[in-house]
Structure formats: C-alpha cells, structure tokens
Scaffold this active site. Structure first.
Site, PDB file in Angstrom:
ATOM      1  N   HIS A 119       0.835  -1.201   0.000  1.00  0.00           N
ATOM      2  CA  HIS A 119       0.000   0.000   0.000  1.00  0.00           C
ATOM      3  C   HIS A 119       0.874   1.258   0.000  1.00  0.00           C
ATOM      4  O   HIS A 119       0.643   2.201  -0.776  1.00  0.00           O
ATOM      5  CB  HIS A 119      -0.910  -0.017   1.232  1.00  0.00           C
ATOM      6  CG  HIS A 119      -1.646   1.260   1.483  1.00  0.00           C
ATOM      7  ND1 HIS A 119      -2.952   1.452   1.097  1.00  0.00           N
ATOM      8  CD2 HIS A 119      -1.255   2.409   2.102  1.00  0.00           C
ATOM      9  CE1 HIS A 119      -3.325   2.673   1.448  1.00  0.00           C
ATOM     10  NE2 HIS A 119      -2.322   3.267   2.073  1.00  0.00           N
ATOM     11  N   GLU A 120       1.883   1.271   0.868  1.00  0.00           N
ATOM     12  CA  GLU A 120       2.765   2.439   0.950  1.00  0.00           C
ATOM     13  C   GLU A 120       3.600   2.600  -0.313  1.00  0.00           C
ATOM     14  O   GLU A 120       3.802   3.723  -0.785  1.00  0.00           O
ATOM     15  CB  GLU A 120       3.663   2.333   2.190  1.00  0.00           C
ATOM     16  CG  GLU A 120       2.918   2.262   3.514  1.00  0.00           C
ATOM     17  CD  GLU A 120       1.957   3.418   3.732  1.00  0.00           C
ATOM     18  OE1 GLU A 120       2.168   4.500   3.134  1.00  0.00           O
ATOM     19  OE2 GLU A 120       0.985   3.236   4.493  1.00  0.00           O
ATOM     20  N   HIS A 173       1.550   4.394  -2.787  1.00  0.00           N
ATOM     21  CA  HIS A 173       1.574   5.852  -2.649  1.00  0.00           C
ATOM     22  C   HIS A 173       2.784   6.453  -3.356  1.00  0.00           C
ATOM     23  O   HIS A 173       2.680   7.468  -4.052  1.00  0.00           O
ATOM     24  CB  HIS A 173       1.626   6.235  -1.166  1.00  0.00           C
ATOM     25  CG  HIS A 173       0.286   6.235  -0.486  1.00  0.00           C
ATOM     26  ND1 HIS A 173      -0.811   6.905  -0.984  1.00  0.00           N
ATOM     27  CD2 HIS A 173      -0.130   5.648   0.670  1.00  0.00           C
ATOM     28  CE1 HIS A 173      -1.836   6.738  -0.169  1.00  0.00           C
ATOM     29  NE2 HIS A 173      -1.454   5.972   0.838  1.00  0.00           N
ATOM     30  N   GLU A 211      -6.095   7.074  -1.114  1.00  0.00           N
ATOM     31  CA  GLU A 211      -6.087   5.870  -0.281  1.00  0.00           C
ATOM     32  C   GLU A 211      -6.694   4.686  -1.025  1.00  0.00           C
ATOM     33  O   GLU A 211      -6.184   3.564  -0.941  1.00  0.00           O
ATOM     34  CB  GLU A 211      -6.844   6.126   1.021  1.00  0.00           C
ATOM     35  CG  GLU A 211      -6.138   7.067   1.988  1.00  0.00           C
ATOM     36  CD  GLU A 211      -4.742   6.599   2.343  1.00  0.00           C
ATOM     37  OE1 GLU A 211      -4.556   5.384   2.589  1.00  0.00           O
ATOM     38  OE2 GLU A 211      -3.837   7.447   2.368  1.00  0.00           O
TER      39      GLU A 211
END
Length: 300
Positions: A149-150, A153, A227
């Site tokens: 997930h990071e 980003h 997100e």
C-alpha cells in the site's frame, strides 16, 4: 476532530503568514505592481498568489521526509540488525522493483498501534516506515500488504500531487480573499485612494480563514481518493485477500493508543476513521476502513 483541527490550523497558518507579510510589504514598499491608480491589479495578484501558494507547498514537500523522521522518531534501517528488519528491507526492495521506482529508505517508529506511512519529495527518494505495533500484531502477509500500500503511494506520486493540489488551492484562497477584501474596502467603506485601507487587510485575513476551511475539503477529497488507489496497488502487489486482512487488522484498538503525531496522520495507512457520515467527513484524510474494504471486494 482534534486531528482535523490541527490539519486546518497548519494550512491556515500558511495563509495568515502570507496575509501579514503581504500587508507589511504593501504598506512599506507599496507593491505598485499589485495596487495602482485603478485599484487592485488582478493579474499581478494572481501571479503573486500562485507563486506563494506553490512555493510554500513545495518547501513542505522537500522537508517532508526529514520532518516525518523527526516527528515520529523513525529510525532508518541502514544495516538490518535482525531477521525482521532484513525481511522488511527485502520486501520493500522487491515491491519497489516491481513498480519500477528507486529503493526507498525503510524505517521503524515506536507506536503500539499498527500503522505505517510513506513520504518523500519524489518516487526515487522516498521513505517507507512501519510502527512497532504493526510488526508485533500483524501477520507477515498483512505486513506485506501494508508495505505494498505504501509503495503504491510512492509509485503513484501521491506526495507531490497532494502538495501541488494544496499549493493551487492555497493560491485560489489567497486570490479571492484579496478580491473580496478589495471589494469591501472600496464599496462598503468607500476607500477611493490608490492604497488599500485597513478594511482590505482585515477582510482578507478573515476570508483567508473562512475560504481556507472550505478549500481544505477539496484537498481531503483527493487524500481519500489516493487511499483507494494505494489499496488497489497493495492488492495488485500482495493480493486482494492480504490487503483486506491488513485493513481489518488496522481497526482501532483502545488497548493500543495511537501515538502517531497529528501532522502525520494524513500520510498514515490508518487514521481511525469511523463509518458514520457527518460534515466532518468532508475534512477526513482517509475513507472508513469499511468503505476501503468494500472497494477492494469489488476488484476482479
């Protein structure tokens, strides 16, 4: 609400500083390019507001990694000291290679709540950090999904995009606050001189605050959108089931107080959002975990 208030106060502080500096420069040096015989020069004002807005956001972006390390106490893993640290570095390296970005710095910060964040001024100079609570309470599959997930980003360029959006929004707020201030000064208070009166400066500062609060809703809308995109990347890199399991594991636990600094919560994977809707929802940096899980379940 404390998190929302601190975020708004931080952004409003930038606008108020601009108002004060602009007022002082106008009084002391005249700023003839902005105020002339015809009153406010809208073109010059627009250029000045755009420069101030974007430059301020870019400075924050360039300092973001340093500020994140200082505010969270993140310790970067230069040389892994144990198997867990080695696994974290290797996992981030594998995921970064999969999406074609440079190897981020990997760090750990002390926080009993499971959480993580990514920041940095470009895709090849980023920082990915996880909390001690995340390492101790999540399974390896769930940690893998959080890291993915990071990395999402970073790969999506979310940090610089968010900074640019904030800069442009600030520029619009500064511009329209001064247009309204000029109107009040000249029409309501009948100031016919070439220089702005006190009403102009007072109104501009008040409008900076009011318009700044409204404009924050735009920035938070993008923050929520990013997100969902990062969750989708996490599902792509680690697997949808792992990403859903990781989000479920992030549900707030009162027994583990979250010590993430308020200024960093917009960059974290979880900020403890509730499911209920209210006006405050417009100013939330994250969707609720239930909404994020529902979006992942729709993926094929």
């Amino acid at each position: 609400m404390m998190r929302i208030g601190l975020f708004l106060l931080t952004n409003l502080a930038v606008l108020i500083v601009f108002s004060i500096v602009f007022a002082v420069l106008s009084r002391v040096f005249g700023l003839s390019g902005v105020f002339g015989a015809g009153g406010l020069n809208y073109t010059s004002l627009a250029v000045m507001c755009l420069v101030w807005g974007v430059v301020g956001s870019m400075i924050s972006l360039f300092l973001s990694k340093w500020m994140a390390k200082k505010s969270t106490g993140t310790v970067v893993i230069d040389v892994p000291k144990n198997g867990t640290e080695q696994w974290l570095v290797d996992m981030v390296a594998r995921q970064a290679k999969a999406v074609g970005i440079g190897m981020p710095e990997v760090g750990i910060f002390d926080n009993p709540q499971p959480n993580a964040f990514a920041t940095g001024w470009n895709k090849n100079n980023a920082l990915v950090a996880v909390s001690t609570g995340l390492i101790h309470t999540m399974t390896p599959d769930e940690v893998e999904a959080v890291l993915a997930h990071e990395i999402g980003h970073v790969a999506n360029g979310d940090m610089i995009t968010l900074a640019l959006i904030q800069g442009v929004v600030n520029a619009f707020v500064m511009f329209f606050a001064r247009v309204i201030g000029n109107f009040v000064d000249r029409v309501v208070f009948k100031n016919e001189s070439n220089s702005p009166g006190v009403a102009y400066y007072v109104t501009s500062i008040v409008m900076d605050i009011l318009l700044g609060i409204l404009a924050s809703a735009i920035v938070m809308w993008f923050s929520r959108l990013r997100e969902y995109r990062a969750d989708e990347m996490g599902a792509k890199l680690a697997g949808r089931d792992k990403m859903i399991s990781a989000l479920n594991a992030l549900r707030p636990a009162e027994a583990r107080p979250d010590t993430m600094p308020e200024a960093m919560k917009a960059f974290a994977i979880s900020s403890g959002q509730s499911q209920s809707f209210s006006i405050a929802h417009l100013f939330r940096s994250h969707p609720s975990l239930d909404d994020r899980i529902a979006a992942l379940q729709k993926l094929h």
